[in-house]
Each structure stands twice: as C-alpha cells, then as structure tokens.
Scaffold this active site. Sequence first.
Site, PDB file in Angstrom:
ATOM      1  N   HIS A 143      -7.510  -5.915  -0.410  1.00 36.84           N
ATOM      2  CA  HIS A 143      -6.342  -5.130  -0.010  1.00 36.84           C
ATOM      3  C   HIS A 143      -5.879  -5.555   1.380  1.00 36.84           C
ATOM      4  CE1 HIS A 143      -3.692  -1.694  -0.315  1.00 36.84           C
ATOM      5  NE2 HIS A 143      -4.037  -1.314   0.893  1.00 36.84           N
TER       6      HIS A 143
ATOM      7  N   SER B 228       0.840  -1.187   0.000  1.00 34.99           N
ATOM      8  CA  SER B 228       0.000   0.000   0.000  1.00 34.99           C
ATOM      9  C   SER B 228       0.886   1.251   0.000  1.00 34.99           C
ATOM     10  CB  SER B 228      -0.978  -0.051   1.170  1.00 34.99           C
ATOM     11  OG  SER B 228      -2.033   0.864   1.003  1.00 34.99           O
TER      12      SER B 228
ATOM     13  N   GLU C 241      -9.005  -5.607  -4.672  1.00 37.65           N
ATOM     14  CA  GLU C 241      -8.381  -4.637  -3.762  1.00 37.65           C
ATOM     15  C   GLU C 241      -9.405  -3.826  -2.964  1.00 37.65           C
ATOM     16  OE1 GLU C 241      -5.295  -3.947  -2.942  1.00 37.65           O
ATOM     17  OE2 GLU C 241      -3.993  -4.791  -4.479  1.00 37.65           O
TER      18      GLU C 241
END
Length: 494
Positions: free
Chosen positions: A399, A186, A308
Amino acid sequence: MSTIGAADPEVRVSTGRLRGRVEDGVAVFRGVPFARPPVGALRLAAPVPAEPWDGVREAGAFGPPPPQSRLLGASRADGGDGDWLTLNVWSPGLGAARLPVMVWIHGGGYMYGWSGDPLFDGRVLARDGVVVVTFNYRVSAEGFGHFQGAPANRGLLDQVAALHWVRGNIAAFGGDPDRVTVFGESAGAGSIAALMAMPAAAGLFRRAIAQSVPGLFFSAGLAADLGTAVAAELGLPPYAGELAHLPPERLIDAGDAVSEKMGGCPRWGRAAYAQTLLGPVVDGEVLPGVPWEAAREVDLIAGHSRDEYRLFMAIRGELGEITADRAATALRELAPDPEAYRAAYPEAGEERLYELVHSDWLFRMPSLRLAEAHQGRAYVYELTWPAPGMGGEILGACHGLGLPLTFGNLTAGAAELLLGPEPPPVAAELSARVRAAWVAFAATGDPGWPAYEPETRHTWVVSTEPDVTAYPEEVSRRLWAGHAFGPLTLQPPP
C-alpha cells in the site's frame, strides 16, 4: 496576465488576483482559498465559498493543514485562524493552453493528510503536460464525525467545493475545465468512489483514477453511534451546536481516544475489528448509496497493489508474529467464507492468509468491484513491483507504493520508507510509465491498455516489465464475486 517566463506570474480568479512563483519552469500558486475558514459560525457546517480580497494575494506558501488525528504521530501545526480550505496549482502553460487538469485527493484514512506533503509536489507531473491541483479537506471528526445538527460527510463536501472552484477558475491557469480528472490513493480513492455516487459532484469531473480503493463506508446508524461515543468522551451530547464550542483539536483527540479502544465494542462489528472510526457515511442525501450502486458516466481507472496490507503489518511489527488464532479471527471477521478461503489458497500459511484476507477486504476487491460495477469505460491495473525500502524483501508491492510513482517524487516524504534512501533506476522508469499512462488518460480517456471487460478482464500489470494480462488475482476475485460490500453497520446485541 503574466506568462511563465515572468519572475512572479499573476492570474485573476473569481475572488481576486494571485501572485505565484516559477519553479523548474512551472508556475506554482499555493495556499489559494476555495472556501471560507470553517470556524466560528461555520464550524461543523458545509463549506461556504471563499470571500474576495483586494489587491494581489501572495500565493507562494501552502495554507496550514487542517487539524489532524495524532494516532500516527501527525504534528499539530498553527491552524492559521482556521484557513485550512486552500488549494495549490502547478501549471506548465498559463493563459489559453486548455491543458488537461488533474486534481489530487490525498489519503490518510480520513483521519490525517495535507496537500502540502512534499510527496504531492506537482512539478514533475505538470511538466508532463497537465495542470495539477492539490487541496486540503477537513479530516477526522471535524470532517467525518457524524453529529446531530451537522451535515454528513463534511470532508466530502469540502472536496466538492474545491472541484467547483476548479471548474470556475482553472482556465486562468491554462487548464481545460471540461477535461478534469480526479485522482487519489487510499482514502483519496475512497473519496473519489464516493464522489462518483454523489449528486452534488455530478458534472464536476470527466475522469477518475482511484488507486487502492478502501471499501469502508458507514451506515448512518453506525456513524451516529460512533459520533455519540466521541461526544461522550468529552462529556457532551452528540449535538453539533455543543461540540462546535470546543477547539477542533479537542474533538479530534476525543475521536482518537475512541479509536484506540473501539476494538472492545462488539456492536460496532467490522469497524471495531479494523479499529476504523470514520469514513464516508451513506446518509441517503449527501451520499445516497455505496459507490458500487452508482451509475456515473465518467471514464475510470481503478486498481491496487498486489501486497496491500504488508505495509501495515510491517509498521505494526506483525510480520512473523501472526498466530493461528489471529489468522482464524481475521478470516471469521472478514472473509465471505473462511473455509473456502483456506481451500482456495491451500499453500498459504496462517500469516499469508491473514495478509490476503486483509488486503482483499480492505483494498483489492473494493478496487476491482468499483471497476466491475462501473457503467462507463473502466480500466484496471495491479502494481506488482516490490518496494525496495526497509532493506527490500519486506514490503512487497505494498500500500502507498504508487504515490512516489504517480508524482515522480522518489525521495520526498514517505518515499524513502518505500523506495529506500537511493531509489533504484527502475523506480524512475516505472514512474515515467505510470505518469505517461495517467496523463494520457487525463488528456484522452485512453491510458494505453484495453478496457476491463467481463470476458477478458484486461489488466495492466505494473512491474519491472509491465504487461497486459487477465486480472491476476482470479482466486480472490471468485471468492468475493457475490459479496455486496455494503456499508458497515451496527450489530444486534448477542
């Protein structure tokens, strides 16, 4: 120098002696300063190397976390007199082992995060044969607020300072300074992408693993305008000399206040739509350009999860709540061509289109673009194994799912949200495969599957039965093929 068999191993670094601990056969040194506390005269300034100490410094506890944004409920811990810029080392072999080194850069939207998060404990990974380093860097407005009189991208400069420390000192922990791999997820992956384009970071790492790269980079004009809004929230001009007199928490709280209401400011464009206040700034000096324009000769793994954005939708209660208007707005704001998106995914409903365009714009296509634009060897992966957390069948391959798989900490920190209170056996199996690939890459530059090439687009698909195929998200790849992924900019008045 002590060996790992000793109760309290000691090493000497450039600033003095350290006494660590042995845990599960791994030597651990925590809370090691790599830069001076960025307070007082050093507030909102570039990092300065740590000062030496006399005697033996105890390195058994993590240093305090930097001041954090409170938007996602982060707590405010004792700042330890600003002694935030510290790092931690896990080593399976002190002395002259010359092991590959893996340096973790945590995520958190450039707003929060801490190297002491139990999810990032390096013991499992270190036992696979690498020296693991994690560190803190300044986040939120302290690290990324763009103010007059302050260097841009202070959080990135902190990362460079930590990498300089690693290069100069990691041999004392059994690490090979010529085999340093940075890895992160990230905002950590976005930081790595930025480091690959930064002159100040050249030569500090040989390889990089970028997991779910966000494509959020800011023009200097937009960043300055956002910095002015943060200062105005405090009734001050956007000058570092004025803001540095305030406690860091007040500056960060002002940033949070702007974040919460920025959606109503059209001149901030896509940053306003995404309610994203901060990120790396393409200032022309610290960061000369967006990473896709850089030509850095390092080996690279870049990849993403398939689903995600579902994590964010689940956290915000958006699953099952996306209207046709919201989907249309998302396509209009983010897609290269909204009608082409609908035509390319004819079976997708409104919520699926909303999820796809957010996943593509924010993480999937920037990750792929980093690999496609890279001048050195690049390897691509996609994680498709669905997370069993939150009852299963909700999160998908979302994610953050790669975090517990990367570190092998399947019940620590946020792992329970993703994997459930009792992770299934397949989670441990996938973690072992991911760690083996990452460690092999750190050691040799070869993760075990073919490099990504324009003709074949070889991709490691990480699922219950991992496989190597052509890049799976070909529809999205074609939709975004001509998109520049330039820095976010200020919008002209209507």
